[in-house]
Each structure stands twice: as C-alpha cells, then as structure tokens.
Design an enzyme around this catalytic site. Structure first.
Site, PDB file in Angstrom:
ATOM      1  N   VAL A 593       0.847  -1.187   0.000  1.00 39.91           N
ATOM      2  CA  VAL A 593       0.000   0.000   0.000  1.00 39.91           C
ATOM      3  C   VAL A 593       0.892   1.250   0.000  1.00 39.91           C
ATOM      4  CG1 VAL A 593      -1.872   1.202   1.154  1.00 39.91           C
ATOM      5  CG2 VAL A 593      -1.680  -1.270   1.370  1.00 39.91           C
ATOM      6  N   ASP A 703     -11.268 -11.725   6.509  1.00 44.81           N
ATOM      7  CA  ASP A 703      -9.968 -11.394   7.097  1.00 44.81           C
ATOM      8  C   ASP A 703     -10.106 -10.243   8.096  1.00 44.81           C
ATOM      9  OD1 ASP A 703      -7.318 -11.720   7.594  1.00 44.81           O
ATOM     10  OD2 ASP A 703      -6.617 -10.675   5.799  1.00 44.81           O
TER      11      ASP A 703
END
Ligand SMILES: *[C@@H]1O[C@H](CO)[C@@H](O)[C@H](O)[C@H]1NC(C)=O
Ligand SMILES: *[C@@H]1O[C@H](CO)[C@@H](O)[C@H](O)[C@H]1NC(C)=O
Ligand SMILES: *[C@@H]1O[C@H](CO)[C@@H](O)[C@H](O)[C@H]1NC(C)=O
Ligand SMILES: *[C@@H]1O[C@H](CO)[C@@H](O)[C@H](O)[C@H]1NC(C)=O
Ligand SMILES: *[C@@H]1O[C@H](CO)[C@@H](O)[C@H](O)[C@H]1NC(C)=O
Ligand SMILES: *[C@@H]1O[C@H](CO)[C@@H](O)[C@H](O)[C@H]1NC(C)=O
Ligand SMILES: *[C@@H]1O[C@H](CO)[C@@H](O)[C@H](O)[C@H]1NC(C)=O
Ligand SMILES: *[C@@H]1O[C@H](CO)[C@@H](O)[C@H](O)[C@H]1NC(C)=O
Length: 883
Positions: A593, A703
């Site tokens: 990211v 998740d």
C-alpha cells in the site's frame, strides 16, 4: 470440563429467535457471597422483637412488629402444626380492625433493584371459626391478587418479581367483607440485576416453579442463593433421571437454577413419546412468561443423541435443541406469550434423536402490571419521620401515604398529575395532640402549599426552613406554645399577601376562605407550567432531529465535495498519484500500500502483487461491485487500475493508521481509552454488519483483524480489505491460505472441519478483535512460556472472576465494570466454537451499543460525541443497498 451454556430466547409464535446475552459474571460475583444481605425475612405473629434462625433453611427471621402498627398475633391450631410444616407459617398476624392494614419495608438496596417478594398465608383455624377468609392484597397502591384458601391446612404462597420504583415496599391487606385478613410470613430477596430482565414488561407473578424428577422436598436457600422455592412435582409415565455430579450454570444463563434442581430430570417412559404439559390461566387475559431449564445429565454413548423441538400450542417455538452435558441452558420467552384459554407445551424428539426429550425445571410467570407509582420518596420519607417523631397514631397512616385516592392518609393531600410520582401538597395535623418542635422533615415536603398545625401543643421557635417552602400559600400555626417571633421572611410573604398565615393566639380573619383562594391560584399556576414544559421538550426533540438531519446532509455533501473521480486509472496515472510509489504505508496480504494524492486529497493505493492477479473481466466486475458499496464504516474505494500487468485499488486515506498500531504502540500519545476502544469496535461492527446484512448478496469479509480496522483523522473506524479475498485469490489457489498465513489467531477454527468461511467466521474473527481490544494482548500471546490463544487466556482469567485481571492493565481501571463485563461476554460469545452459538453482527452491534451506553452513563456525556453516534446510526439505516 466445559463450562458453557446459554440463555435462549423462546419466541412464542415467531419463526425467528434472538439470543440474548446476559451479564452472567456479575451474578457469579454475587454468588461468592452466599449471605443473606439482600434478604428481609419476617415471621409474622412471633413475639415483638424476637428473632431466630430457621433450623432447616438457616434463614434468620425477625418479628413483624417493627413493620406494622396494627393487628393481633395468633398461632395456628396444633392439629395443623404437623412436623414437616415450615416454622414461619405456624404463627400469623390477623387484622380485625381497619379496612386496610399495611407492612412497610425499607430494603437497604432500594429503588431500581429487582426483588422477589413472597408472602405466605396459613389459616390453620387460628380463630376456631372454621371459616376460610378471603381478602385482597395490594403491593403499594396496586391491587395484586385476592387470597382464597382451599383448606385450613393448606398454606397459600404469593410471589412476584418486581423492580422497585421507590425505596419503600408496602404490602397491604384489605378487608373486603369476607373475613379477617391474615398473614404468616413476608420474604424479600434481592435478585441479581440481570435476572428475569423481562420485568421491563411488568412484574412477574409466579404461576409455577417446578423441579422435575426430584425425589426430595422443595429446594430453596441455601442451595438456591436467591431462595426461590423449587417444588418437586410427580409426573406420570415418566422416568426419573438424576446425576450425582454438579450441573454448571452456563456462561449465559442469568436465571441460574441451582445444581440441586438441575441434577434431576424426567424423560418420557416410552422413548417414542413426547413430553406434554398443560395449564390454564386463572384469567384468560393473563400473559405468560416461560423459563425452561435443560441440562443433559446422562452420559451419552457415541451413537446416542438427544435432540428435540419445543412447541407451544402446536407451534414450533424453539428447536431443534440438544441440552449440554451437565450445563444449564435456559430457553425462555423474551416477551409475553400471547393469551390463550389453555396452553400446551409439547417437547418432541427429532427424527435423528435416539433418546426421548428431557426437562429439568420449569418456571411460569404471568405478567402483572403494577402501573401506579408510590409517593415521591423524599415526601414519603418526610412523612414517615413526622409520623414516628410525633408518634402519630392515625389508623389510615399506613403503607404508602398517597396510595390510591381511597386510602390516602388522613389529613394529607396529594397531587397525582404534576409529576410521575404522587407529591404531597397539603398536610393538616390540626388538633392532633402534637408535642415538641416543628419536625425538620417538613422542610423536605417541598411541594407543600397548605400546612395546618394549629391547636396542638407545639413548642420552640418557628423554624426558618418554612420560608424555604416555595409553594406554601397557607400556614396555620395558631393555638400552639411557640416562643419568639415568626421568621421575618414568612411575615414578609404574609404582608405581601402571598401567604395566608395564622400565628399567635388570635385568629386572623377567616382561614378557610383565604386558603381556598390561594389554593385555586396555585393550581392554576401549575396547569400553565405543565403544557409549557412539554412544548419546550418537544421543541428540543425537534431541534435535535434537525441538527441530526443537518449533520447527515453536511456529511453527505462533504462526501460529494471530495472531487475525486471514482473510476479507472492507468498505471502511469497511478505512478504520478503515488509519486512513483515513494511512500509505503504498509504491506498486506494482497500487495503493498502506497501513499498518494489526487488533486488535494490524500489516498492510499494498494498495488496487487503479481501472483494475486486474476482475469481482467473478474477484476473489473469485482472492482465495480466494491465501488458501489458505501458505508461510513467501510473504506471507500476511489478507483482502480486495471492495466494488463498492473492491478491496483485506490482507497480513501486513513490518517490514523490501523487499530493494532494504537493498541500495541509504546507512545502514550496514541493511547486509546476504554470509551474510544468501545467506539472503534462499535464502528467496525457497524461496517461488518452492513457487509453481512446490508449487501445483497451478503459479503463475508474473511480477514477481520486489528490491522484491517483503520482510523481516520477523527478516529472513526472503517473496515478495509473487504471483498478482496473473494475477488483476488492469492497464492496457493484459495483465499484461505492468505488468511491462515497472514493472520493466525483470527481464523475461525471451524474452518478446519468445514473448509468454508461464512458470516459466522467473521463473527469469530471479530470476537478475537474484541478480546485483543479489551485485553491489550495480541491474538496469540505468551503464557507460562507457551503460546496461548487470547480466547483461552481470557477463559482462564474468567474463572478468577475479577474483571481487572482481564481488561488491559494500561487502562488503570478507568472503565465501567458493567460495560467491561458486557464486552467480555460478547467477545466470548463471538468466539464460541460452534458457529450457530455465535451471535449475528446485528446482535453484536446492539450489544456494543449497550456497552457504550453503559459506559457513557458513567462518564460525563459529551453531547458532541452523542450526536455523532446518532447521525451514524441514522445514516447506516438509510444507506442504500448496493446492487
Ligand atoms: C428445629 O427447632 C425446633 C424449635 O425451634 C425444634 O423443635 C426442632 O426439633 C428443630 N428441628 C431440628 C431438625 O433440629
Ligand atoms: C382446591 O381444592 C380443590 C378441590 O379439593 C382442588 O381441585 C383444587 O386443585 C385445589 N386448589 C388448590 C390451589 O390447591
Ligand atoms: C409431537 O409428538 C406427538 C406424539 O409423538 C404428536 O402427536 C404431535 O403431533 C407432535 N407435535 C408436534 C407439534 O409435532
Ligand atoms: C439427521 O442426521 C443426518 C446425518 O447426521 C443429517 O444429514 C440430517 O440433516 C439430520 N436431519 C435433521 C432433521 O437434523
Ligand atoms: C411511574 O414512574 C415511571 C418512572 O419511574 C414513569 O415512567 C411512569 O410514567 C410513572 N407512572 C405514572 C402513572 O405516572
Ligand atoms: C384542617 O382540618 C380541620 C378539621 O379537620 C379543619 O377545620 C380545618 O379547616 C383544616 N385546615 C385547612 C387548612 O383546611
Ligand atoms: C431531606 O431529604 C434529604 C434528601 O432526600 C435527606 O438527606 C434528609 O435526611 C431529609 N431530611 C429530613 C429531615 O428528613
Ligand atoms: C404541652 O407541652 C408541655 C411541655 O412539653 C407539657 O408540659 C404539657 O403537658 C403538654 N400539654 C399537653 C396537653 O400535652
């Protein structure tokens, strides 16, 4: 040994059910002190001042003389005094005088507490008349029931579970012309705050409480620390079962029937048969509440199974259900069952069950509304002190002063309309033989407008506090032996004409007429005030609503104001957005990211690692889907990049990083207090709830973990990475491998058997997040030099029963214990091994909201934050469902 179990909501005729989570732990704490501190045990009719400890129950009884002013004491006739009869009901007090006679109890833990109130009556032909009396019983101002004896030898019990709305309990017996009222015993038992919470519908009047399969007598204190009476009942065509082992109260049963009750049970004699109970209410309009208690007390062989369905009047109410081994499960009505002339409860085994049904105990209550409030406590307390100081012996001065208008204390005037609780507005004790000074309790009768103490033998000074009674318009003190002058302030009021005062030995004018005049004025004044207040209140409500709408609007506009295009970006555009990938924010399961800027808006860009790439079409479809999901607590997608070799997703930027970095950071600047933690998990729960229940088809996140809960500049939490695992399978062919590899400790253990991740798997992971947030420990931590899952660690600590051993020590005890317990219970429910026992996210959101409310009630409420919460709830309710 597994200690678990649940309270299950029995839904009458509704097809759906909700599982409620009670505050079990507090009741465990109460359990520790198996003393009688919450008891008042009164044996009516024993000698004044005497006390004894019952040699069967070990309960300490006291004489009733302290609690009532009237009546006479008697013994039942010896022929009825059999060896097995409770000592308390061998004596009684009868009330040949007065229509209404009362007992007044003032328990230590008063107003707002839930009590079991039990009255016992035994006629025993004490008056040699062989005539069974019939009379009415009132609880405070409300009619409770009529006592009818069946025989001289049969005692009658009445029991109610009732939340006190006043610090006083008044039990009144009213003569209705069908014999002299009498009473044998009064027993008051403080219940834990979370037991029988259905009392919010009204009080629960006991209809039956039975212990199936018992070969012994009634079970009560000390086996039952709340001293409920569990009566044995014989049942035809059934086999009695019993165990010598302890039956544990489950983690979530708040009702807590004692092991002595749960360790025996019945099962139909013929295995094919079902279990059936019929009953008819006394009044056809009675609404019922039912609590059924189940525990498996046989050791089942590997090929045996006990499973059954529960029907009420032929409709499936709960099931299929298998009782837990030596652990209580309570299945109960969460709301009153509909009324019917008769009820039939049928428990049928399911096809798969090899064993017939079992039942250990049953409680039935009817809903009893006791709508009238007792006198405002401060007024009542003042009157009781006046009564005792002046030794006033007026027959009607019993029970609640304002009670019903029929039985109001003589000389007392009450106002019923100006507040929720009746207030005392006038007191006339003229010519009542009062001695001594003016009682200081009068200062507390703050609504008083008329006070007449004339023609007594009162002495001393006229106290100043009388001028503090702001509504006082009439004060007659004439005909007493006061010394000194009247306080100047009173005299001034009298001179102004706002007070009609008579003092000294001369009568000034006609008191009656001036009183009436003032009384009328006063009444009028009040009438004007009431509508004014209510209109101000509604204005306030409207204003709050307007503010909330405005805030939502503003936020929506703000969202639009971000002029960033939700669309496809080319790889070269992404390169420039991220300044050629110069700032790495983090690395996740699917890629890295980067920080980026579009216009003047910060964004986060996740570039998917090469191996997570999938076909162009699927990627495009999923990206579109994710672009369509909007919720305050879900990270918004700004756009995506779908070049042949480069796929990426552009998100809104979250200034405060992820939750875990705040929990485990060493810097105190980012330290989260308890309320902030609750707010964050509450936000996250809202987001997850939206994925599960607001999207069609539902989206399983797969998740959930602390690092996927991101915080914006104002610490509002949003879920990240939802939908990705499905859209972008990673190495190893399945999304699961990532979860296993990336986040051990968060994965639903059930996955290993079912190899399927469901919404309930998310709930499990969310439960782990909760535990991490509560304890400040990672999901897998070290304990005794071993790796241990947080869930097991908390389980170990729960056994110690001290919340301070569980909650993050860095909070230094700065949290509300109730909200912490609630949160721990909720977390433990979420991580239940069996997915079906875990709550849904909707229930989780409700519980967390409750925790926040409890926590905030303890803190100074910060209006700004509260409005934030309000608008948040509204928005998630109105947000359109994508697709
Ligand atoms: C209980 O006490 C009563 C007197 O109070 C006595 O007569 C009786 O024998 C006692 N029972 C037992 C079991 O000790
Ligand atoms: C009262 O007595 C009648 C007849 O003996 C019996 O049918 C009924 O069940 C009794 N009621 C109670 C409450 O014991
Ligand atoms: C329960 O079982 C009994 C007997 O096996 C049967 O008569 C009854 O219809 C069943 N009730 C329901 C609601 O299935
Ligand atoms: C009965 O058991 C079988 C095998 O365990 C299972 O497939 C089936 O769903 C069960 N039926 C019911 C009604 O629970
Ligand atoms: C009694 O008091 C409660 C608050 O404790 C209030 O909600 C209710 O309206 C009051 N009842 C009446 C009849 O005023
Ligand atoms: C108080 O009661 C007496 C007699 O009961 C009555 O004469 C007097 O008027 C009453 N006082 C007021 C203020 O009403
Ligand atoms: C007056 O009321 C206050 C608050 O309820 C109480 O603390 C005080 O003891 C009362 N005073 C008298 C004299 O009853
Ligand atoms: C009035 O009070 C005085 C002083 O307390 C006392 O001596 C007298 O007996 C009382 N009179 C009456 C009639 O009670």
């Amino acid at each position: 040994m597994k200690v678990s179990g649940e309270m299950k909501l029995f839904q009458g005729f509704l097809p759906m059910f909700i599982v409620l989570f009670g505050l079990i732990i507090t009741s465990v704490l109460v359990h520790a002190q198996n003393d009688q501190s919450g008891f008042i045990s009164i044996d009516c009719g024993i000698d004044k001042g005497s006390t004894y400890t019952d040699n069967v129950t070990n309960i300490n009884y006291v004489s009733d003389a302290e609690f009532t002013d009237s009546g006479e004491i008697h013994n039942i006739l010896p022929i009825y005094n059999s060896f097995d009869i409770d000592t308390q009901i061998t004596t009684l007090r009868s009330f040949p005088q007065n229509t209404r006679n009362c007992y007044t109890l003032k328990p230590t833990q008063g107003k707002g507490n839930r009590y079991l109130i039990r009255l016992r009556f035994m006629y025993g032909n004490y008056d040699f008349k062989e005539q069974l009396p019939e009379f009415d019983v009132y609880l405070g101002p409300d009619y409770w029931d009529t006592i009818k004896f069946n025989s001289s030898s049969k005692p009658v019990n009445m029991e109610i579970i009732h939340v006190l709305s006043s610090d006083y309990i008044h039990v009144c017996l009213v003569n209705t012309g069908r014999g002299t009222p009498l009473i044998s015993a009064i027993e008051l038992r403080l219940l834990a705050g979370n037991m029988y919470e259905e009392t919010h519908f009204g009080s629960l009047y006991l209809f039956a409480r039975v212990n199936f399969g018992s070969a012994f007598g009634t079970v009560r204190y000390e086996a039952d620390k709340y001293d409920r009476l569990w009566s044995p009942i014989s049942w035809p065509n059934s086999t009695y079962l019993y165990t010598l082992d302890k039956v544990y109260s489950g983690l979530f049963t708040t009702i807590d029937p004692p092991s002595e009750v749960m360790s025996d049970a019945i099962t139909p004699k013929y295995p094919k048969e079902s279990f059936k109970i019929n009953w008819s209410p006394d009044n056809t309009s009675d609404k019922f509440f039912m609590y059924m208690h189940f525990a498996e007390i046989e050791i089942l062989k590997i090929n045996q199974k006990r499973e059954f369905n529960i029907y009420l009047n032929g409709n499936l109410s709960y099931g299929p259900f298998s009782p837990l081994n030596h652990t209580t499960t309570t299945i109960y009505s969460g709301k009153p069952e509909i009324t019917a002339p008769t009820y039939t409860l049928t428990i049928n085994k399911t096809k798969n069950s090899t064993l017939p049904p079992i039942i250990n105990a049953l409680e039935l209550y009817t809903l009893k509304k006791l709508p009238q409030n007792q006198t405002y406590d401060q007024d009542a307390t003042a009157l009781w002190s006046i009564k005792s100081n002046y030794k006033i012996n007026i027959k009607s001065w019993q029970g609640d002063p304002c009670t019903t208008q029929e039985f109001v204390w003589e000389g007392i005037g009450c106002s019923y309309s100006d507040s929720e609780f009746p207030r005392i507005v006038s007191m006339n004790l003229s010519s009542s033989g009062l001695n001594g000074g003016i009682d200081p309790g009068i200062a507390n009768l703050t609504m008083l407008h008329t006070l007449d103490l004339s023609n007594n033998n009162l002495t001393g000074y006229v106290p100043d506090f009388l001028s503090g009674l702001n509504f006082l318009t009439t004060l007659f003190l004439i005909g007493n032996n006061f010394v000194g002058p009247i306080p100047a302030e009173l005299q001034a009021k009298a001179n102004k004409g706002s007070l009609s005062l008579s003092f000294g030995s001369e009568n000034t004018g006609d008191p009656t007429s001036s009183c009436n005049m003032n009384a009328c004025k006063n009444k009028k004044g009040n009438k004007i005030i009431v509508p004014l207040i209510s209109s101000v209140a509604s204005l306030f409500v409207i204003m709050i609503a307007l503010i909330a709408i405005w805030m939502i609007k503003k936020q929506k506009e703000h969202g639009r104001g971000l002029d960033i295009r939700k669309q496809q970006y080319t790889y070269s555009e992404v390169q420039s957005i991220t300044d050629n990938f110069s700032v790495v924010l983090g690395k996740g399961g699917f890629g890295t990211v980067y920080h980026g800027i579009i216009g003047d808006t910060q964004v986060a860009v996740k570039m998917l690692s090469g191996s997570s790439l999938q076909g162009d079409k699927e990627f495009q479809a999923e990206a579109y889907l994710l672009l369509g999901i909007h919720h305050k607590n879900l990270i918004s997608l700004v756009g995506y990049c779908n070049d042949e070799n480069h796929k990426g997703i552009i998100y809104e930027f979250m200034a405060n990083g992820n939750l875990e970095s705040h929990l485990f950071a060493d810097t105190t600047s980012s330290f989260l207090n308890w309320e902030e933690r609750l707010q964050i998990v509450c936000d996250a729960a809202h987001g997850l709830e939206y994925l599960h229940h607001g999207c069609k088809p539902p989206i399983v996140h797969r998740d959930i973990k602390g690092t996927n809960i991101l915080l914006n500049e104002s610490f509002q939490a949003k879920l990240a990475d939802f939908g990705l695992s499905k859209a972008f399978p990673t190495e190893g062919g399945t999304h699961i491998s990532t979860a296993v590899a990336g986040t051990p400790g968060y994965l639903d253990p059930e996955y290993y058997t079912s190899t399927r991740l469901t919404e309930k798997s998310d709930v499990y992971s969310f439960g782990v997040v909760l535990l991490v947030v509560i304890t400040g420990q990672p999901a897998i931590t070290m304990y005794d030099n071993n790796n241990i899952h947080i869930h097991r660690l908390v389980n170990l600590k729960l056994a110690e029963g001290d919340i301070n051993n569980i909650v993050d020590p860095r909070l230094q005890g700065d949290f509300d214990i109730n909200s912490a317990w609630k949160a721990v219970e909720l977390a433990m429910a979420c991580v239940a091994h069996t997915p079906s026992r875990r709550p849904t996210m909707t229930e989780v959101v409700m519980e967390l909201n409750d925790c926040l409310v409890v926590e905030r009630a303890c803190q100074e409420t910060k209006p700004k934050k509260l409005t934030g919460l309000l608008s948040l709830n509204l928005e998630s309710a109105y947000d359109p469902t994508p697709i």
